[in-house]
Design an enzyme around this catalytic site. Structure first.
Site, PDB file in Angstrom:
ATOM      1  N   ALA A  61       0.838  -1.203   0.000  1.00 55.71           N
ATOM      2  CA  ALA A  61       0.000   0.000   0.000  1.00 55.71           C
ATOM      3  C   ALA A  61       0.872   1.252   0.000  1.00 55.71           C
ATOM      4  O   ALA A  61       2.061   1.191   0.287  1.00 55.71           O
ATOM      5  CB  ALA A  61      -0.882  -0.021   1.239  1.00 55.71           C
ATOM      6  N   GLY A 100      -1.008  -5.522  -0.926  1.00 54.50           N
ATOM      7  CA  GLY A 100      -1.864  -5.206  -2.062  1.00 54.50           C
ATOM      8  C   GLY A 100      -1.251  -5.650  -3.382  1.00 54.50           C
ATOM      9  O   GLY A 100      -1.973  -5.973  -4.335  1.00 54.50           O
ATOM     10  N   GLU A 103      -2.177  -9.100  -3.749  1.00 53.11           N
ATOM     11  CA  GLU A 103      -3.635  -9.182  -3.948  1.00 53.11           C
ATOM     12  C   GLU A 103      -4.000  -8.822  -5.389  1.00 53.11           C
ATOM     13  O   GLU A 103      -4.899  -9.428  -5.981  1.00 53.11           O
ATOM     14  CB  GLU A 103      -4.355  -8.268  -2.941  1.00 53.11           C
ATOM     15  N   GLU A 123       0.431  -7.833   6.095  1.00 52.11           N
ATOM     16  CA  GLU A 123      -0.481  -6.936   6.826  1.00 52.11           C
ATOM     17  C   GLU A 123      -0.528  -7.208   8.324  1.00 52.11           C
ATOM     18  O   GLU A 123      -0.646  -6.282   9.124  1.00 52.11           O
ATOM     19  CB  GLU A 123      -1.898  -7.029   6.247  1.00 52.11           C
TER      20      GLU A 123
END
Ligand code: NAD
Length: 696
Positions: A61, A100, A103, A123
């Site tokens: 992120a 992310g 992801e 995370e």
């Protein structure tokens, strides 16, 4: 928009470009959506590769957005768009695809990676969970039993291992872009249906009935008191039991619960604190660290052996000096045993054990230290012995060699004064066990040269420690504050708590063990001896009376099978001791104390606020540069729970500075006017309505 869309034959390439690590900023998200739109609109595009310019795939992120709040388009929506693509998508991974980044890759139909790439969902380390489908897609892709431990650990996985697990479809050699394009063309040409992870289902019945409850219990034990790991189990359970859409909704809800929990804020504070700690104000611009190619350690006791191991682990030769052959053999024998234990656990090969041992050169002669670039002293903690050693070092060390002391409390300036080169002297204070604990407290003497300080910080990195610079005072940052902590524990025992109650409250707060148990582990005789060298008004005699009596009875802690607690020989489990309780009763009688009931809350407040009040003095005197540096000292040197952010963060955010000051003033009235004098810095901050961050 951070990146561009380009066509390579029948393959569209979305090339993200957001230096330095392709953080998934708003610009990156827009670039992906735009590329996807162009690809959809162009009938000539048969497949799409998502790749990144620069040194890595999207590494996570955009941390700046932690502070501003996320902007549209949100990542889960971008990934939902990838998921719906009518053309096959291939993520081309180099560097790190974290958080992310992974992801996004899981939102594609295929993933290829170069051999040295890494993937992971870190995370959990920030107190949250993968909130853009990671908890729903990874278990669908590789199975719950493989996915859950990965999400819970947050650790990176090398590409070959990720391929074995099924996270990556292919590890490619040579040019990544060429390979990814070829792979995409091949998949497009195959004409089959391209796999969508969101369409896969998990067979819950194939897992043991109690699987998720067992995991919750295991997590409660291994990740004690942590909030987000339990939510991760819940989220993965949702993946196994709900539809994809419902699972995504559940993930969002659990993500929000984590994001709003105080632990996430604390862990993010730690993340930033760690990045700040190496920034040293008032160090001369552009100083170059000195080169450290060889090291010497004086004293091969508890600390010296561990310190030497750090350098051997980094491939740096270390000369180890002791006073006797026997001392050398004992010291290096312990080092060898430590390495062999690692080898038996599969962490080192037998050859690596020998390589590391070969880097350790035992000696009894100071003349063998003449070529060392850095010499670290870890002999007995008295000025007399330190003087002998530093006088010798001044005689033999080459010009420019750095002379460091591992002293816990003694003045670095006094130690430096034993040499003709105080500019080359500083403290390098390791924590026990020195080969394990991540903290290195670097003590700057009055005359320590900037480049010597810079070198110590570089050395910390080389040996994989976190270096925190401290000023010179009795106990520096960590041990000075520890005095308040230990003092209150000692007093609480006299006032009516049992040692087990004090230790249990501290343990439940999140410390690895209570302070009295820690005393038993380190040896109560250490404090006893050091108090003999201290002026009696440097400490509160009442608080150490029990410990002193125990030592005088031969109860020095674990090593004598008795201290505050009783121990069975060869067993480290503390057992409440009748002998100790009798000593406590006698000392209470001596001081005319009638025991009262003490709450756990009082134990926590007194032990930690005493520490924080001294922490404020440490800041006021400039011994620490930042409150967050103090937090780092406590996290890495003393095992303070990271999810509380460190003692200063805890005081500011869980207690509140105004409230903390009120409590400190209260204890000044009820416990001791002398020891609970509020720090003027704390009073000033409260009066001005400011926090610790205003001091930077
Ligand atoms: P230790 O007693 O285990 O080891 C000291 C070693 O130094 C012994 O092996 C001794 O033979 C050797 N020695 C003594 N005088 C010497 C000399 N003149 N020349 C060469 N060797 C000599 O002590 P330790 O616990 O390793 O502590 C060493 C230093 O580290 C102290 O200053 C202590 O305050 C500091 N320290 C200790 C800890 C800890 O938890 N033990 C933590 C941080 C710092």
């Amino acid at each position: 928009m951070s990146g561009r869309f380009e066509k390579r034959g029948p393959v569209g390439v979305i090339l993200v470009d957001n230096p330095p690590v392709n953080a998934i900023s708003q610009g990156v998200r827009l670039c992906i959506l735009d590329g996807l739109k162009q690809a959809e609109a162009d009938a000539d595009v048969k497949a799409v590769v998502i790749a990144c310019a620069g040194r890595t795939f999207m590494a996570g992120a955009d941390i700046a957005e932690f502070k501003t709040g996320p902007k549209e388009p949100h990542l889960p929506d971008v990934i939902a768009a990838l998921d719906q693509s009518s053309k096959p998508l291939v993520a081309a991974i180099h560097g790190t695809a974290f958080g992310g980044g992974l992801e996004i890759a899981l939102g594609c139909n295929y993933r290829v990676a170069v051999r040295d790439a890494k993937v992971g969902l870190p995370e959990v380390k920030l107190g949250i969970l993968p909130g853009a489908g990671g908890t729903q897609r990874l278990p669908r892709l590789i199975g719950v039993e493989k996915a859950l431990p990965i999400i819970l650990s947050g650790d990176p996985i090398p590409a070959p291992k990720a391929a074995e697990l099924g996270i990556i479809d292919k590890v490619v050699e040579g040019d990544l872009m060429e390979a990814a394009i070829a792979f995409a063309e091949e998949k497009a040409a195959s004409g089959g249906k391209h796999p969508r992870i969101s369409e896969k289902t998990i067979d819950r019945a194939a897992l043991p009935e109690t699987y998720f409850d067992d995991m919750r219990r295991q997590v409660a034990k291994e990740k004690r008191n942590l909030f987000s790991p339990q939510r991760i189990v819940d989220a993965v359970e949702a993946a196994a039991t709900l539809s994809f859409d419902d699972g995504m909704a559940k993930e969002r809800q659990l993500f929000m619960a984590c994001a709003m929990n105080s632990q996430a804020r604390a862990l993010q504070h730690v993340f930033f604190a760690e990045r700040q700690v190496a920034k040293i104000p008032n160090i001369a611009e552009g100083v170059t660290p000195r080169e450290i190619k060889s090291v010497a350690v004086i004293g091969a006791g508890t600390m010296g052996g561990g310190i030497a191991m750090n350098f051997a682990n980094a491939g740096i030769p270390v000369t180890v000096l002791e006073v006797s052959q026997e001392g050398l053999e004992r010291g290096l024998g312990v080092v060898r045993k430590n390495y062999e234990r690692s080898a038996s656990r599969g962490k080192l090969t037998a050859a690596q054990v020998e390589e590391r041992m070969a880097l350790l050169k035992p000696t009894l002669s100071y003349d063998d230290l003449k070529d060392a670039d850095l010499i670290i002293e870890a002999v007995f903690e008295t000025l007399e012995v330190k003087k002998q050693v530093f006088t010798q070092l001044d005689r033999v060390a080459k010009p420019g060699a750095i002379l460091a002391s591992n002293t816990s409390y003694l003045s670095i300036d006094t130690i430096a004064s034993y040499t003709s080169r105080p500019q080359d002297v500083l403290g390098m204070h390791f924590f026990s066990p020195a080969n394990v604990m991540k903290l290195l407290e670097i003590v700057r003497g009055e005359k320590t040269a900037s480049d010597v300080l810079a070198t110590a910080l570089t050395v910390a990195k080389t040996i994989r420690k976190v270096g925190v610079v401290a000023g010179n005072c009795h106990g520096f940052i960590g041990n000075r504050m520890l005095q308040g902590y230990g003092r209150e524990a000692g007093l609480l025992v006299l006032e009516g708590a049992t040692p087990s109650q004090v230790d249990k409250a501290l343990y439940d707060f999140g410390m690895p063990m209570g302070v009295l148990q820690m005393g038993d582990l380190a040896g109560l005789d250490i404090g006893y001896r050091s108090r003999k060298d201290q002026s009696p008004d440097a400490y509160e005699p009442k608080s150490v009376r029990v410990a002193d009596r125990l030592v005088e009875m031969g109860r020095c802690g674990q090593k004598t099978s008795g201290g505050y607690y009783d121990y069975e020989p060869g067993d480290r489990t503390p057992k409440p001791s009748e002998v100790t309780q009798k000593v406590i009763d006698e000392v209470r009688a001596e001081y005319g104390i009638t025991p009262r009931a003490i709450s756990d809350q009082e134990i926590i407040e007194r032990c930690f606020l005493a520490m924080v009040n001294i922490g404020c003095e440490v800041l006021r005197e400039g011994i620490a540069y930042r409150a967050s540096d103090i937090d780092i000292v406590y996290l890495y040197g003393y095992g303070f729970p990271a999810y509380r952010g460190g003692p200063m963060f805890w005081a500011e955010n869980e207690i509140g500075l105004r409230n903390a000051l009120e409590k400190i003033k209260g204890y000044a009235e009820t416990v001791s006017a002398r020891w609970w004098q509020p720090s003027p810095l704390l009073e000033r901050l409260v009066a001005e309505g400011k926090g610790f961050a205003s001091l930077r």
